[in-house]
Design a protein around this motif. Structure first.
Motif, PDB file in Angstrom:
ATOM      1  N   MET A 214      17.569   7.404 -19.646  1.00  0.00           N
ATOM      2  CA  MET A 214      16.473   7.922 -18.674  1.00  0.00           C
ATOM      3  C   MET A 214      15.009   7.929 -19.529  1.00  0.00           C
ATOM      4  SD  MET A 214      16.324  11.531 -16.886  1.00  0.00           S
ATOM      5  CE  MET A 214      15.651  12.761 -18.304  1.00  0.00           C
ATOM      6  N   LEU A 215      14.052   7.473 -18.570  1.00  0.00           N
ATOM      7  CA  LEU A 215      12.546   7.601 -19.352  1.00  0.00           C
ATOM      8  C   LEU A 215      11.868   8.740 -18.300  1.00  0.00           C
ATOM      9  CD1 LEU A 215      11.940   3.815 -19.536  1.00  0.00           C
ATOM     10  CD2 LEU A 215      12.627   5.342 -21.077  1.00  0.00           C
ATOM     11  N   GLN A 216      11.203   9.410 -19.064  1.00  0.00           N
ATOM     12  CA  GLN A 216      10.717  10.995 -18.558  1.00  0.00           C
ATOM     13  C   GLN A 216       9.273  10.507 -18.052  1.00  0.00           C
ATOM     14  OE1 GLN A 216       9.348  13.798 -21.275  1.00  0.00           O
ATOM     15  NE2 GLN A 216      10.182  15.242 -20.129  1.00  0.00           N
ATOM     16  N   ASP A 217       9.205  10.933 -16.588  1.00  0.00           N
ATOM     17  CA  ASP A 217       7.907  11.150 -16.116  1.00  0.00           C
ATOM     18  C   ASP A 217       7.494  12.525 -16.398  1.00  0.00           C
ATOM     19  OD1 ASP A 217       5.590  11.693 -14.577  1.00  0.00           O
ATOM     20  OD2 ASP A 217       6.827  11.481 -12.585  1.00  0.00           O
ATOM     21  N   HIS A 218       6.396  12.820 -17.369  1.00  0.00           N
ATOM     22  CA  HIS A 218       5.803  14.014 -17.747  1.00  0.00           C
ATOM     23  C   HIS A 218       4.304  14.180 -17.044  1.00  0.00           C
ATOM     24  CE1 HIS A 218       4.844  17.501 -20.139  1.00  0.00           C
ATOM     25  NE2 HIS A 218       5.995  17.514 -20.584  1.00  0.00           N
ATOM     26  N   GLY A 219       4.142  13.380 -15.990  1.00  0.00           N
ATOM     27  CA  GLY A 219       2.892  13.299 -15.198  1.00  0.00           C
ATOM     28  C   GLY A 219       1.684  12.527 -16.100  1.00  0.00           C
ATOM     29  N   HIS A 220       2.079  11.686 -16.927  1.00  0.00           N
ATOM     30  CA  HIS A 220       0.828  11.045 -17.508  1.00  0.00           C
ATOM     31  C   HIS A 220       1.272   9.706 -17.674  1.00  0.00           C
ATOM     32  CE1 HIS A 220       0.870  14.714 -20.511  1.00  0.00           C
ATOM     33  NE2 HIS A 220       0.368  14.985 -19.399  1.00  0.00           N
ATOM     34  N   PRO A 221       0.273   8.704 -17.404  1.00  0.00           N
ATOM     35  CA  PRO A 221       0.616   7.121 -17.018  1.00  0.00           C
ATOM     36  C   PRO A 221       1.155   6.356 -18.283  1.00  0.00           C
ATOM     37  CG  PRO A 221      -1.634   7.744 -16.947  1.00  0.00           C
ATOM     38  CD  PRO A 221      -0.914   8.986 -17.380  1.00  0.00           C
ATOM     39  N   ILE A 222       2.225   6.727 -18.972  1.00  0.00           N
ATOM     40  CA  ILE A 222       2.728   6.055 -20.105  1.00  0.00           C
ATOM     41  C   ILE A 222       3.285   4.495 -19.663  1.00  0.00           C
ATOM     42  CG2 ILE A 222       4.447   6.126 -21.932  1.00  0.00           C
ATOM     43  CD1 ILE A 222       2.066   8.230 -21.653  1.00  0.00           C
ATOM     44  N   ARG A 223       2.879   3.522 -20.265  1.00  0.00           N
ATOM     45  CA  ARG A 223       3.490   2.283 -20.027  1.00  0.00           C
ATOM     46  C   ARG A 223       4.666   1.888 -21.126  1.00  0.00           C
ATOM     47  NH1 ARG A 223      -2.661  -0.488 -19.691  1.00  0.00           N
ATOM     48  NH2 ARG A 223      -3.152   0.643 -17.848  1.00  0.00           N
ATOM     49  N   TYR A 224       5.612   1.105 -20.655  1.00  0.00           N
ATOM     50  CA  TYR A 224       6.815   0.939 -21.496  1.00  0.00           C
ATOM     51  C   TYR A 224       6.884  -1.028 -21.017  1.00  0.00           C
ATOM     52  CZ  TYR A 224       8.469   5.506 -21.812  1.00  0.00           C
ATOM     53  OH  TYR A 224       8.484   6.605 -22.258  1.00  0.00           O
ATOM     54  N   ARG A 225       7.593  -1.375 -22.176  1.00  0.00           N
ATOM     55  CA  ARG A 225       7.929  -2.963 -22.025  1.00  0.00           C
ATOM     56  C   ARG A 225       8.725  -3.371 -22.968  1.00  0.00           C
ATOM     57  NH1 ARG A 225       3.059  -6.164 -25.070  1.00  0.00           N
ATOM     58  NH2 ARG A 225       3.613  -5.551 -27.254  1.00  0.00           N
ATOM     59  N   ASP A 226       9.244  -4.472 -22.700  1.00  0.00           N
ATOM     60  CA  ASP A 226      10.383  -5.158 -23.460  1.00  0.00           C
ATOM     61  C   ASP A 226      11.552  -4.282 -23.788  1.00  0.00           C
ATOM     62  OD1 ASP A 226      11.386  -7.158 -25.144  1.00  0.00           O
ATOM     63  OD2 ASP A 226      10.197  -6.251 -27.025  1.00  0.00           O
ATOM     64  N   ILE A 227      12.542  -3.942 -23.144  1.00  0.00           N
ATOM     65  CA  ILE A 227      13.502  -2.773 -23.095  1.00  0.00           C
ATOM     66  C   ILE A 227      14.640  -3.770 -23.101  1.00  0.00           C
ATOM     67  CG2 ILE A 227      14.488  -0.612 -22.265  1.00  0.00           C
ATOM     68  CD1 ILE A 227      11.898  -0.301 -20.581  1.00  0.00           C
ATOM     69  N   TRP A 228      15.458  -3.653 -24.241  1.00  0.00           N
ATOM     70  CA  TRP A 228      16.878  -4.027 -24.163  1.00  0.00           C
ATOM     71  C   TRP A 228      17.703  -3.126 -25.148  1.00  0.00           C
ATOM     72  CZ3 TRP A 228      18.201  -5.087 -29.178  1.00  0.00           C
ATOM     73  CH2 TRP A 228      17.189  -5.649 -30.414  1.00  0.00           C
ATOM     74  N   VAL A 229      18.984  -3.214 -24.830  1.00  0.00           N
ATOM     75  CA  VAL A 229      20.247  -2.640 -25.540  1.00  0.00           C
ATOM     76  C   VAL A 229      21.190  -3.357 -26.169  1.00  0.00           C
ATOM     77  CG1 VAL A 229      19.619  -0.317 -24.389  1.00  0.00           C
ATOM     78  CG2 VAL A 229      21.615  -1.904 -23.551  1.00  0.00           C
ATOM     79  N   ARG A 230      21.893  -3.047 -26.902  1.00  0.00           N
ATOM     80  CA  ARG A 230      23.058  -3.788 -27.483  1.00  0.00           C
ATOM     81  C   ARG A 230      24.251  -2.626 -27.315  1.00  0.00           C
ATOM     82  NH1 ARG A 230      23.746  -5.082 -32.142  1.00  0.00           N
ATOM     83  NH2 ARG A 230      25.307  -6.671 -32.030  1.00  0.00           N
TER      84      ARG A 230
END
Ligand code: MG
Length: 234
Positions: A214-230
């Motif tokens: 899960m990625l949190q919405d804490h009310g601030h416009p945070i950006r994410y990119r390049d997400i991968w898991v093994r």
């Protein structure tokens, strides 16, 4: 010597007296590199097809220019797939100009198995309680050092997470997490003492062997990119 589980418990939760970790300059931001061949790519900059709202509806965050951004009122988002033990790579950037102070500046979070938060925060020249700064296991364990880059610059988390196991209602093996922040070791096989909560001691409650990231919405416009898991086999 206290067992590792006690270390996180020595200080009161969110104590402002707890020493802040030393600052380490991690070097300049770098462009992403292609993921390894066995990685499950959760976000390649194009769409949110691997993500849902917590209610299961399409994820409402904004996608543009190769990143996703927390959208006002859209809520936290989670992966469609469930995961247990993982190696996770994720990149994030906090807003420019920086606004707010402490927990109100660039707050989000990476929640492993929905319940265990590695804090995302603008911790560049922004003081807050040690167990709530960037790369803390929120409310439990501060990072070993503060390897934050300035707001607007891309930062990386490389995370190795081992899930907890349960016997009935009791935890048998606590979860453990290792985190590199911008390539710098900040959590070294840290024992997680329970579900992430705000303002009180964590404790475990049993849950399935696999759960969404899960990625949190804490009310601030945070950006994410390049997400991968093994997926790590236990
Ligand atoms: Mg957070």
């Amino acid at each position: 010597m206290l067992p590792a589980t006690m270390t996180a418990q020595t200080w009161p939760v969110h104590s402002m007296d707890r020493p802040r970790p030393p600052i380490v300059e991690p070097g300049p931001e770098r462009p992403p590199v292609p993921p390894p061949s066995d990685a499950i790519v959760l976000f390649d900059g194009k769409d949110l097809s691997h993500w849902r709202s917590l209610e299961g509806t399409p994820a409402g965050w904004v996608v543009r220019d190769g990143y996703m951004e927390v959208a006002a009122g859209a809520g936290s988002i989670r992966t469609q797939r469930d995961f247990g033990d993982v190696q996770l790579h994720i990149e994030w950037a906090t807003p420019v100009p920086a606004r707010g102070e402490g927990q109100e500046r660039g707050n989000s979070g990476v929640f492993l198995m929905t319940h265990y938060e590695v804090q995302v925060l603008d911790s560049y020249r922004n003081d807050t309680y040690a167990d709530g700064q960037a790369a803390a296991v929120y409310g439990q364990t501060p990072p070993l050092v503060n390897a934050s880059r300035p707001p607007g610059q891309w930062q990386t988390y490389d995370i190795v997470f081992h899930r907890p196991t349960f016997t009935g209602d009791a935890v048998r093996d606590s979860a453990r997490v290792t985190v590199l922040h911008n390539g710098v070791l900040v959590q070294d096989n840290t024992i997680i003492t329970g579900w992430t909560v705000h303002g009180s001691r964590a404790h475990y409650r049993p849950h399935p062997d696999r759960l969404p990231l899960m990625l949190q919405d804490h009310g601030h416009p945070i950006r994410y990119r390049d997400i991968w898991v093994r997926d790590l086999k236990p």
